[in-house]
Design a protein around this motif. Structure first.
Motif, PDB file in Angstrom:
ATOM      1  N   GLY A   1       0.818  -1.196   0.000  1.00 35.62           N
ATOM      2  CA  GLY A   1       0.000   0.000   0.000  1.00 35.62           C
ATOM      3  C   GLY A   1       0.857   1.252   0.000  1.00 35.62           C
ATOM      4  N   VAL A   2       0.331   2.311  -0.588  1.00 42.47           N
ATOM      5  CA  VAL A   2       1.031   3.585  -0.597  1.00 42.47           C
ATOM      6  C   VAL A   2       0.008   4.706  -0.413  1.00 42.47           C
ATOM      7  CG1 VAL A   2       0.936   3.670  -3.127  1.00 42.47           C
ATOM      8  CG2 VAL A   2       2.570   5.110  -1.895  1.00 42.47           C
ATOM      9  N   TYR A   3       0.352   5.665   0.453  1.00 40.72           N
ATOM     10  CA  TYR A   3      -0.533   6.796   0.715  1.00 40.72           C
ATOM     11  C   TYR A   3       0.223   8.093   0.481  1.00 40.72           C
ATOM     12  CZ  TYR A   3      -3.546  10.126   3.102  1.00 40.72           C
ATOM     13  OH  TYR A   3      -4.349  11.208   3.382  1.00 40.72           O
ATOM     14  N   ASP A   4      -0.409   9.001  -0.288  1.00 37.22           N
ATOM     15  CA  ASP A   4       0.142  10.330  -0.496  1.00 37.22           C
ATOM     16  C   ASP A   4      -1.017  11.315  -0.626  1.00 37.22           C
ATOM     17  OD1 ASP A   4      -0.865   9.966  -3.061  1.00 37.22           O
ATOM     18  OD2 ASP A   4       1.095   9.674  -3.988  1.00 37.22           O
ATOM     19  N   GLU A   5      -0.750  12.498  -1.157  1.00 39.69           N
ATOM     20  CA  GLU A   5      -1.787  13.526  -1.241  1.00 39.69           C
ATOM     21  C   GLU A   5      -2.958  13.105  -2.136  1.00 39.69           C
ATOM     22  OE1 GLU A   5       1.290  14.414  -4.436  1.00 39.69           O
ATOM     23  OE2 GLU A   5       1.300  13.859  -2.303  1.00 39.69           O
ATOM     24  N   ASN A   6      -2.763  12.081  -2.948  1.00 40.72           N
ATOM     25  CA  ASN A   6      -3.828  11.624  -3.840  1.00 40.72           C
ATOM     26  C   ASN A   6      -4.695  10.532  -3.230  1.00 40.72           C
ATOM     27  OD1 ASN A   6      -3.034  13.319  -6.065  1.00 40.72           O
ATOM     28  ND2 ASN A   6      -1.286  11.938  -6.362  1.00 40.72           N
ATOM     29  N   GLY A   7      -4.334  10.061  -2.036  1.00 42.59           N
ATOM     30  CA  GLY A   7      -5.109   9.020  -1.393  1.00 42.59           C
ATOM     31  C   GLY A   7      -4.316   7.729  -1.224  1.00 42.59           C
ATOM     32  N   PHE A   8      -5.040   6.627  -0.982  1.00 37.28           N
ATOM     33  CA  PHE A   8      -4.428   5.325  -0.713  1.00 37.28           C
ATOM     34  C   PHE A   8      -4.631   4.392  -1.901  1.00 37.28           C
ATOM     35  CE2 PHE A   8      -3.766   1.149   1.007  1.00 37.28           C
ATOM     36  CZ  PHE A   8      -2.851   1.315   2.028  1.00 37.28           C
ATOM     37  N   LEU A   9      -3.560   3.687  -2.291  1.00 36.05           N
ATOM     38  CA  LEU A   9      -3.627   2.732  -3.389  1.00 36.05           C
ATOM     39  C   LEU A   9      -2.941   1.429  -3.009  1.00 36.05           C
ATOM     40  CD1 LEU A   9      -2.706   4.949  -6.497  1.00 36.05           C
ATOM     41  CD2 LEU A   9      -4.980   4.056  -5.922  1.00 36.05           C
ATOM     42  N   ILE A  10      -3.449   0.328  -3.547  1.00 31.51           N
ATOM     43  CA  ILE A  10      -2.760  -0.956  -3.475  1.00 31.51           C
ATOM     44  C   ILE A  10      -2.024  -1.154  -4.791  1.00 31.51           C
ATOM     45  CG2 ILE A  10      -3.001  -3.447  -3.287  1.00 31.51           C
ATOM     46  CD1 ILE A  10      -3.690  -2.183  -0.715  1.00 31.51           C
ATOM     47  N   LYS A  11      -0.730  -1.443  -4.723  1.00 31.20           N
ATOM     48  CA  LYS A  11       0.062  -1.649  -5.918  1.00 31.20           C
ATOM     49  C   LYS A  11       0.773  -2.989  -5.841  1.00 31.20           C
ATOM     50  CE  LYS A  11       0.975   3.237  -6.965  1.00 31.20           C
ATOM     51  NZ  LYS A  11       2.030   4.236  -7.310  1.00 31.20           N
ATOM     52  N   SER A  12       1.301  -3.428  -6.979  1.00 27.45           N
ATOM     53  CA  SER A  12       2.050  -4.676  -7.044  1.00 27.45           C
ATOM     54  C   SER A  12       3.484  -4.376  -7.478  1.00 27.45           C
ATOM     55  CB  SER A  12       1.398  -5.648  -8.054  1.00 27.45           C
ATOM     56  OG  SER A  12       2.125  -6.854  -8.093  1.00 27.45           O
ATOM     57  N   PHE A  13       4.440  -4.991  -6.764  1.00 28.90           N
ATOM     58  CA  PHE A  13       5.847  -4.768  -7.070  1.00 28.90           C
ATOM     59  C   PHE A  13       6.312  -5.840  -8.046  1.00 28.90           C
ATOM     60  CE2 PHE A  13      10.445  -5.158  -5.987  1.00 28.90           C
ATOM     61  CZ  PHE A  13      10.822  -3.883  -6.338  1.00 28.90           C
ATOM     62  N   GLU A  14       6.894  -5.421  -9.181  1.00 26.10           N
ATOM     63  CA  GLU A  14       7.199  -6.362 -10.239  1.00 26.10           C
ATOM     64  C   GLU A  14       8.686  -6.618 -10.425  1.00 26.10           C
ATOM     65  OE1 GLU A  14       5.321  -4.978 -13.770  1.00 26.10           O
ATOM     66  OE2 GLU A  14       3.289  -5.229 -12.981  1.00 26.10           O
ATOM     67  N   LYS A  15       9.567  -5.763  -9.917  1.00 28.73           N
ATOM     68  CA  LYS A  15      10.992  -5.910 -10.152  1.00 28.73           C
ATOM     69  C   LYS A  15      11.489  -7.222  -9.581  1.00 28.73           C
ATOM     70  CE  LYS A  15      15.383  -3.439  -9.798  1.00 28.73           C
ATOM     71  NZ  LYS A  15      16.067  -2.220  -9.305  1.00 28.73           N
ATOM     72  N   SER A  16      12.431  -7.878 -10.263  1.00 22.69           N
ATOM     73  CA  SER A  16      12.974  -9.140  -9.761  1.00 22.69           C
ATOM     74  C   SER A  16      14.467  -9.200 -10.053  1.00 22.69           C
ATOM     75  CB  SER A  16      12.256 -10.327 -10.389  1.00 22.69           C
ATOM     76  OG  SER A  16      12.418 -10.320 -11.800  1.00 22.69           O
TER      77      SER A  16
END
Length: 253
Positions: free
Chosen positions: A238-253
């Motif tokens: 999860g990430v929260y900033d001035e735009n609100g809260f989002l669930i994201k997926s981390f893809e780097k490997s």
């Protein structure tokens, strides 16, 4: 806490490092380390919402072997000035001061309210909350009892850790498969827990882990429940900033 302009708050949960074996969890560990390196550039704070380890028990002079790179990275981030907060999960609830003393990371055993830029967050792991799950709730009372913890300390760490890890991987949620399915809003216990909290408290965001399933449920016009998912199947955060809260997926490997 006021979030500086251009900064973000990051949330992660349910890595289960060490499962099903130390060797097999190393790719997940490396990926999580890459994520920590990524978020350090703009992190105002990092919240770890439990089950970072598949098993953790602090003896008076011993902690479980493994995941030293993660511990080192967390120490490095704290030393750089980034606040990190840890909420114990059902797999790593036996924390008794090591994170605070060695890493400078506060540890919480119950959900806690935080205020970020005027928005209220209730944050925790989520195990044993809400209706149902009575079997686990009874088991947790045993696991958190001082007498049980005293008894376990008398088991040699080589035997105690091996036994606990064997029992831990029997949990089907470790596989991140058929048990981690959406049950419907009325059967999602953490969503029901959040709704009950709203009867007496004004909370903008409920942030939990434990379910191994990325989830967003709108509770009211001004309140939302989020589940962070896991780092077994989803590599979600999860990430929260001035735009609100989002669930994201981390893809780097």
């Amino acid at each position: 806490m006021e979030i500086p302009e251009g900064k973000k708050i990051y949330f992660s949960s349910d890595n289960h490092l060490g499962a099903p074996t130390q060797e097999l969890s190393k790719p997940r560990e490396r990926k999580f380390l890459q994520w920590l390196d990524m978020v350090r550039d703009d992190a105002a704070a990092i919240f770890l919402l439990g089950d970072l380890f598949d098993f953790w028990f602090e003896y008076k002079t011993v902690v479980p072997k493994g995941q030293v790179r993660v511990l080192g990275k967390l120490a490095e981030l704290r030393d750089s000035g980034i606040p990190i907060y840890f909420f114990v999960g059902n797999h790593d609830l036996w924390m008794f001061g090591y994170f605070e003393e060695e890493l400078g990371i506060p540890v919480y055993h119950e959900p806690k309210v935080f205020d970020f830029n005027g928005k209220k967050f209730l944050i925790g792991h989520g195990d044993g909350k809400g209706p149902g799950d009575k079997g686990y709730k009874r088991m947790k009372k045993v696991f958190t009892s001082p007498f049980f913890q005293w008894c376990f300390r008398w088991i040699h760490p080589d035997l105690g850790v091996k036994l606990a890890r064997h029992l831990s991987v029997k949990n089907k949620l470790i596989s991140g498969d058929e048990d981690a399915i959406f049950l419907g809003e009325e059967k999602e216990w953490l969503a029901q827990y959040a709704k009950r909290k709203l009867e007496k408290n004004s909370i903008d965001y409920f942030i939990f882990g434990h379910r191994h399933l990325p989830m967003e449920i709108k509770l009211t016009d001004t309140s939302t429940y989020f589940n962070l998912g896991d780092w077994i199947s989803h590599y979600s955060y999860g990430v929260y900033d001035e735009n609100g809260f989002l669930i994201k997926s981390f893809e780097k490997s």
